[in-house]
Design a protein around this motif. Structure first.
Motif, PDB file in Angstrom:
ATOM      1  N   LEU A 167       0.840  -1.286   0.062  1.00  0.00           N
ATOM      2  CA  LEU A 167       0.053  -0.028  -0.066  1.00  0.00           C
ATOM      3  C   LEU A 167       0.831   1.306   0.086  1.00  0.00           C
ATOM      4  O   LEU A 167       0.505   2.343  -0.434  1.00  0.00           O
ATOM      5  CB  LEU A 167      -1.115   0.033   1.095  1.00  0.00           C
ATOM      6  CG  LEU A 167      -1.987  -1.048   1.211  1.00  0.00           C
ATOM      7  CD1 LEU A 167      -2.685  -1.194   2.742  1.00  0.00           C
ATOM      8  CD2 LEU A 167      -3.021  -0.913   0.030  1.00  0.00           C
ATOM      9  N   SER A 168       2.098   1.236   0.435  1.00  0.00           N
ATOM     10  CA  SER A 168       3.006   2.399   0.622  1.00  0.00           C
ATOM     11  C   SER A 168       3.808   2.700  -0.889  1.00  0.00           C
ATOM     12  O   SER A 168       3.925   3.704  -0.923  1.00  0.00           O
ATOM     13  CB  SER A 168       3.916   2.115   1.898  1.00  0.00           C
ATOM     14  OG  SER A 168       3.329   1.967   2.930  1.00  0.00           O
ATOM     15  N   TYR A 169       4.126   1.244  -1.433  1.00  0.00           N
ATOM     16  CA  TYR A 169       5.361   1.504  -2.476  1.00  0.00           C
ATOM     17  C   TYR A 169       4.731   0.992  -3.762  1.00  0.00           C
ATOM     18  O   TYR A 169       5.473   0.576  -4.661  1.00  0.00           O
ATOM     19  CB  TYR A 169       6.481   0.961  -1.983  1.00  0.00           C
ATOM     20  CG  TYR A 169       6.803   1.511  -0.627  1.00  0.00           C
ATOM     21  CD1 TYR A 169       7.318   2.718  -0.748  1.00  0.00           C
ATOM     22  CD2 TYR A 169       7.124   0.965   0.388  1.00  0.00           C
ATOM     23  CE1 TYR A 169       7.872   3.563   0.207  1.00  0.00           C
ATOM     24  CE2 TYR A 169       7.730   1.458   1.516  1.00  0.00           C
ATOM     25  CZ  TYR A 169       8.076   2.767   1.575  1.00  0.00           C
ATOM     26  OH  TYR A 169       8.611   3.246   2.491  1.00  0.00           O
ATOM     27  N   ASP A 170       3.488   0.557  -3.923  1.00  0.00           N
ATOM     28  CA  ASP A 170       3.028  -0.206  -5.269  1.00  0.00           C
ATOM     29  C   ASP A 170       3.432   0.700  -6.415  1.00  0.00           C
ATOM     30  O   ASP A 170       3.468   1.840  -6.277  1.00  0.00           O
ATOM     31  CB  ASP A 170       1.458  -0.480  -5.041  1.00  0.00           C
ATOM     32  CG  ASP A 170       1.257  -1.434  -6.353  1.00  0.00           C
ATOM     33  OD1 ASP A 170       2.042  -2.269  -6.749  1.00  0.00           O
ATOM     34  OD2 ASP A 170       0.219  -1.417  -6.853  1.00  0.00           O
ATOM     35  N   GLY A 195       2.136   4.957  -4.083  1.00  0.00           N
ATOM     36  CA  GLY A 195       1.438   5.662  -2.964  1.00  0.00           C
ATOM     37  C   GLY A 195       2.278   6.813  -2.285  1.00  0.00           C
ATOM     38  O   GLY A 195       3.090   6.960  -3.009  1.00  0.00           O
ATOM     39  N   TRP A 254      -3.382   6.097   3.876  1.00  0.00           N
ATOM     40  CA  TRP A 254      -3.774   6.278   2.811  1.00  0.00           C
ATOM     41  C   TRP A 254      -4.177   5.008   2.043  1.00  0.00           C
ATOM     42  O   TRP A 254      -3.294   3.978   1.901  1.00  0.00           O
ATOM     43  CB  TRP A 254      -3.304   7.385   1.825  1.00  0.00           C
ATOM     44  CG  TRP A 254      -3.660   7.727   0.571  1.00  0.00           C
ATOM     45  CD1 TRP A 254      -3.806   6.939  -0.749  1.00  0.00           C
ATOM     46  CD2 TRP A 254      -4.808   8.668   0.429  1.00  0.00           C
ATOM     47  NE1 TRP A 254      -4.523   7.380  -1.474  1.00  0.00           N
ATOM     48  CE2 TRP A 254      -5.213   8.603  -1.049  1.00  0.00           C
ATOM     49  CE3 TRP A 254      -5.109   9.682   1.172  1.00  0.00           C
ATOM     50  CZ2 TRP A 254      -5.928   9.636  -1.300  1.00  0.00           C
ATOM     51  CZ3 TRP A 254      -6.000  10.656   0.727  1.00  0.00           C
ATOM     52  CH2 TRP A 254      -6.447  10.575  -0.508  1.00  0.00           C
ATOM     53  N   SER A 255      -5.484   4.646   1.724  1.00  0.00           N
ATOM     54  CA  SER A 255      -5.689   3.620   0.883  1.00  0.00           C
ATOM     55  C   SER A 255      -5.421   3.714  -0.594  1.00  0.00           C
ATOM     56  O   SER A 255      -6.408   3.595  -1.254  1.00  0.00           O
ATOM     57  CB  SER A 255      -7.257   3.027   0.870  1.00  0.00           C
ATOM     58  OG  SER A 255      -7.535   3.027   2.465  1.00  0.00           O
ATOM     59  N   THR A 256      -4.137   3.526  -0.980  1.00  0.00           N
ATOM     60  CA  THR A 256      -3.765   3.865  -2.353  1.00  0.00           C
ATOM     61  C   THR A 256      -4.254   2.665  -3.537  1.00  0.00           C
ATOM     62  O   THR A 256      -4.376   2.818  -4.503  1.00  0.00           O
ATOM     63  CB  THR A 256      -2.300   3.944  -2.345  1.00  0.00           C
ATOM     64  OG1 THR A 256      -1.846   4.293  -3.582  1.00  0.00           O
ATOM     65  CG2 THR A 256      -1.557   2.765  -1.909  1.00  0.00           C
ATOM     66  N   ARG A 257      -4.464   1.421  -2.759  1.00  0.00           N
ATOM     67  CA  ARG A 257      -4.727   0.430  -3.580  1.00  0.00           C
ATOM     68  C   ARG A 257      -6.149  -0.397  -2.989  1.00  0.00           C
ATOM     69  O   ARG A 257      -6.173  -0.264  -1.615  1.00  0.00           O
ATOM     70  CB  ARG A 257      -3.937  -0.665  -3.798  1.00  0.00           C
ATOM     71  CG  ARG A 257      -2.576  -0.126  -4.522  1.00  0.00           C
ATOM     72  CD  ARG A 257      -3.048   0.046  -5.916  1.00  0.00           C
ATOM     73  NE  ARG A 257      -1.737   0.329  -6.747  1.00  0.00           N
ATOM     74  CZ  ARG A 257      -1.165   1.842  -6.955  1.00  0.00           C
ATOM     75  NH1 ARG A 257      -2.275   2.655  -6.673  1.00  0.00           N
ATOM     76  NH2 ARG A 257      -0.186   2.027  -7.615  1.00  0.00           N
ATOM     77  N   ASP A 278      -6.566  -0.802  -8.343  1.00  0.00           N
ATOM     78  CA  ASP A 278      -6.267   0.735  -7.972  1.00  0.00           C
ATOM     79  C   ASP A 278      -7.152   1.068  -7.105  1.00  0.00           C
ATOM     80  O   ASP A 278      -8.579   0.570  -6.955  1.00  0.00           O
ATOM     81  CB  ASP A 278      -6.344   1.375  -9.240  1.00  0.00           C
ATOM     82  CG  ASP A 278      -5.664   2.884  -9.087  1.00  0.00           C
ATOM     83  OD1 ASP A 278      -4.863   2.947  -8.051  1.00  0.00           O
ATOM     84  OD2 ASP A 278      -5.754   3.651  -9.956  1.00  0.00           O
ATOM     85  N   ARG A 281      -6.993   7.712  -5.343  1.00  0.00           N
ATOM     86  CA  ARG A 281      -6.359   8.599  -5.919  1.00  0.00           C
ATOM     87  C   ARG A 281      -6.354   9.869  -5.182  1.00  0.00           C
ATOM     88  O   ARG A 281      -7.349  10.508  -4.843  1.00  0.00           O
ATOM     89  CB  ARG A 281      -6.767   8.580  -7.696  1.00  0.00           C
ATOM     90  CG  ARG A 281      -6.535   7.464  -8.257  1.00  0.00           C
ATOM     91  CD  ARG A 281      -6.348   7.712  -9.743  1.00  0.00           C
ATOM     92  NE  ARG A 281      -6.084   6.365 -10.565  1.00  0.00           N
ATOM     93  CZ  ARG A 281      -6.354   6.257 -11.759  1.00  0.00           C
ATOM     94  NH1 ARG A 281      -6.597   7.604 -12.603  1.00  0.00           N
ATOM     95  NH2 ARG A 281      -5.901   5.242 -12.193  1.00  0.00           N
TER      96      ARG A 281
END
Length: 614
Positions: A167-170, A195, A254-257, A278, A281
């Motif tokens: 979630l941090s680095y995808d 992210g 943050w829920s980046t994915r 995804d 955003r």
């Protein structure tokens, strides 16, 4: 038919966070509740990017449970033996169901609406994002990708850490569309971005205990109205959405994915597949929002002086650590200042005398080094850099001494490169790779001790030692550079005063600016190290028209500026080609057209790098 009980892995109480227990004198794993309640008797090592993701989670959990909102509250928390165990436990008990990895209705950091698992266990391995030709990639991953053998299921404790890392680095690029997502095109979603943690340079201040580590990572700040970590929010929809951050807690979680781990068949089982799509955003400028909400970041001022960009703590090309990097942040009045909320926070606490003066502090940097179009990760360096004692940080004179020595190192290296390129005529990239000052970490530590900065005699002696160390490193670089003897001698004698670095006056933006290299710290600790200034493009040449600009991503940018934004996934030539219409040169491009041109990855002619996918 007997039904298996629903598996459960509550992150509040299950052992999954690796710590060193100072009482038991052993390495062990703890749950989130114990990590905070006993933080004063635990140590947490941050040597990997996975640890950075865990640190961000624990900081957000502390902030939500009982984080200090004011300076006096922070000072009291620092001086207290431990965090408020009653408040921490009550908070964790309240949200335990939302922090269960396999909860049926609100699984931790996941989307319960996903039930089709489109990724195998190997995709949860951080190394899978390094690309099949990357240094991270392993034989086991290759065998799993090729279908030769199954990848083993993940223990839930490790799966939780890898989930936070993902979630941090995808990576950016194309993702599979979630079922029913209206933004999907052919079961794909385009323009996914890394992210928030993957777009910045992370910086936190190291400490002896987890308690002090977390407090140094969190400058006091009351919770913003409406702000909440992800586990306090309503469960997210399966489809992609664009929204603005609610505040610091929301940003750190943050829920980046959109992810859903497939629950094991029974307790004690592992995670063998998961869903990945995804997610949220960011509405607005990613870097501006990160600077506003994320205290664990470091920033530089670009040459044009507008905005901030993530600070580099390694040298270009080689990835060589600059041991003086953190000291550059100690001078906020520099011509192009480096900034960090975490460093400002530590300096303020030191000035108030809250931190013991003899406490040694180190800044820990971390950043993702991206491959082509941010679709693969080349490296994830994490590096501690000596910052000094709290006593040094509390004294403006000593801070200035360290900042001056750091700026001098930057100038010496920059001058050496410019002079070597001018003398040799070799390409700038080659010169940068070969003209990098190395093996200076020990010299930096030895010349920035408190005895070397607290009085005039110590400063002068240490300044001479640092000057000698720098020029010894210069000699090493020159000896290894492909030049004949005469040119090497010329380079040694003139690199600080000749060529592009010669003291002179140039006209920039309608005014004269000096461009002289500063005096050595051995002779003048308070000298200002000024890098050459470049004339803004809009003022180069009389009558030259300004470049076209476009309203996109919450700002207005030229194509050149847009190609450097973190949202842009293609090179400048590709962007220019996509936004050029030979049949209609005066065509006005819409914001949607510009955004799609910037975020749609190229499919043919992609330049291969060492970290790109095969």
């Amino acid at each position: 038919m007997q039904q298996h009980p629903t598996p459960s892995f509550p992150l509040t109480t299950s052992p999954w966070i690796p710590v060193q227990d100072l009482d038991a004198r052993e390495l062990r794993h703890v749950g989130l509740t114990e990590a905070l309640v006993r933080a004063h008797r635990l140590r947490f090592h941050t040597g990997r990017s996975e640890d950075i993701a865990l640190l961000r989670l624990m900081a957000a959990a502390l902030d939500a449970a009982c984080g200090p909102g004011t300076g006096p509250e922070w000072d009291a928390a620092w001086q207290a033996e431990a965090f408020d165990a009653e408040r921490v436990t009550a908070y964790m008990d309240r949200w335990a169901h939302r922090l269960d990895l396999f909860d049926a209705t609100h699984p931790a950091f996941q989307c319960a609406g996903l039930t089709a698992y489109n990724r195998g266990a190997h995709s949860l391995d951080p190394a899978s994002l390094g690309g099949a030709s990357g240094a991270w990639f392993s034989g086991r991953l290759r065998a799993a990708r090729d279908g030769v053998q199954d990848y083993p299921a993940w223990d839930p404790a490790v799966a939780a850490v890898n989930l936070l890392w993902l979630l941090s680095y995808d990576t950016a690029g194309i993702k599979g569309a979630a079922p029913g997502d209206p933004q999907g095109k052919g079961n794909r979603v385009y323009g996914a971005r890394p992210g928030p943690a993957g777009c910045v340079t992370h910086l936190h201040i190291e400490a002896h205990t987890l308690k002090d580590l977390l407090l140094l990572a969190l400058p006091p700040q009351p919770r913003a109205p409406g702000d909440a970590p992800v586990w306090e929010q309503e469960k997210p929809p399966t489809s992609v959405r664009t929204r603005a951050p609610l505040g610091r807690l929301d940003w750190l979680t943050w829920s980046t994915r959109r992810v859903r781990l497939c629950p094991p068949a029974e307790d004690g089982g592992g995670v063998d597949r998961f869903a990945l799509h995804d997610g949220d955003r960011i509405q607005g400028q990613v870097l501006d929002l990160a600077q506003a909400y994320d205290p664990m970041t470091a920033w530089s001022t670009p040459a044009h002086g507008r905005g901030r960009v993530p600070m580099r703590f390694t040298d270009e090309d080689l990835g060589q650590l600059k041991p003086w990097a953190a000291a550059l942040i100690l001078d906020p009045l520099a011509d192009r200042p480096q900034t960090s909320a975490a460093v400002r926070h530590a300096v303020g606490a030191a000035e108030r005398g809250v931190i013991s003066p003899d406490t040694r502090l180190r800044a820990v940097f971390a950043a993702i080094e991206w491959g082509t179009q941010r679709s693969v990760i080349d490296n994830d360096p994490v590096a501690p850099v000596h910052l000094g004692t709290a006593g040094q940080l509390a004294d403006p004179v000593q801070r200035g001494v360290m900042a001056t020595r750091a700026r001098y190192a930057e100038v010496v290296q920059g001058n050496l490169r410019r002079a070597a390129q001018e003398l040799s005529g070799r390409p700038a990239d080659l010169v940068r790779q070969r003209m990098t000052l190395t093996n200076l970490a020990l010299a930096w530590d030895e010349t920035t001790g408190e005895s070397e900065t607290c009085d005039q005699a110590g400063r002068e002696a240490a300044g001479r030692a640092w000057d000698t160390a720098l020029h010894t490193a210069v000699d090493r670089a020159i000896d290894a550079f492909p030049l004949d003897r005469n040119r090497r001698t010329q380079l040694r004698e003139t690199f600080m005063t000749a060529g592009a670095a010669a003291p002179r006056r140039t006209r920039s933006a309608g005014r004269e600016e000096p461009e002289a290299a500063p005096a050595s710290p051995a002779s003048k600790d308070t000298a200002k190290a000024q890098a050459p200034r470049r004339t803004p493009p809009s003022s180069r040449g009389p009558g030259r028209p300004a470049a076209a600009s476009y309203e996109v991503f919450g700002g207005r940018y030229t194509l050149s500026e847009l190609s450097k934004r973190p949202e842009c996934l293609v090179s400048y030539p590709t962007l220019r080609s996509r936004l050029t219409d030979p049949d209609n040169p005066d065509r006005q491009w819409t914001a949607q057209e510009v955004e799609e041109a910037a975020t749609r990855p190229g499919t043919r002619g992609r330049r291969r790098t060492a970290g790109s996918e095969q």
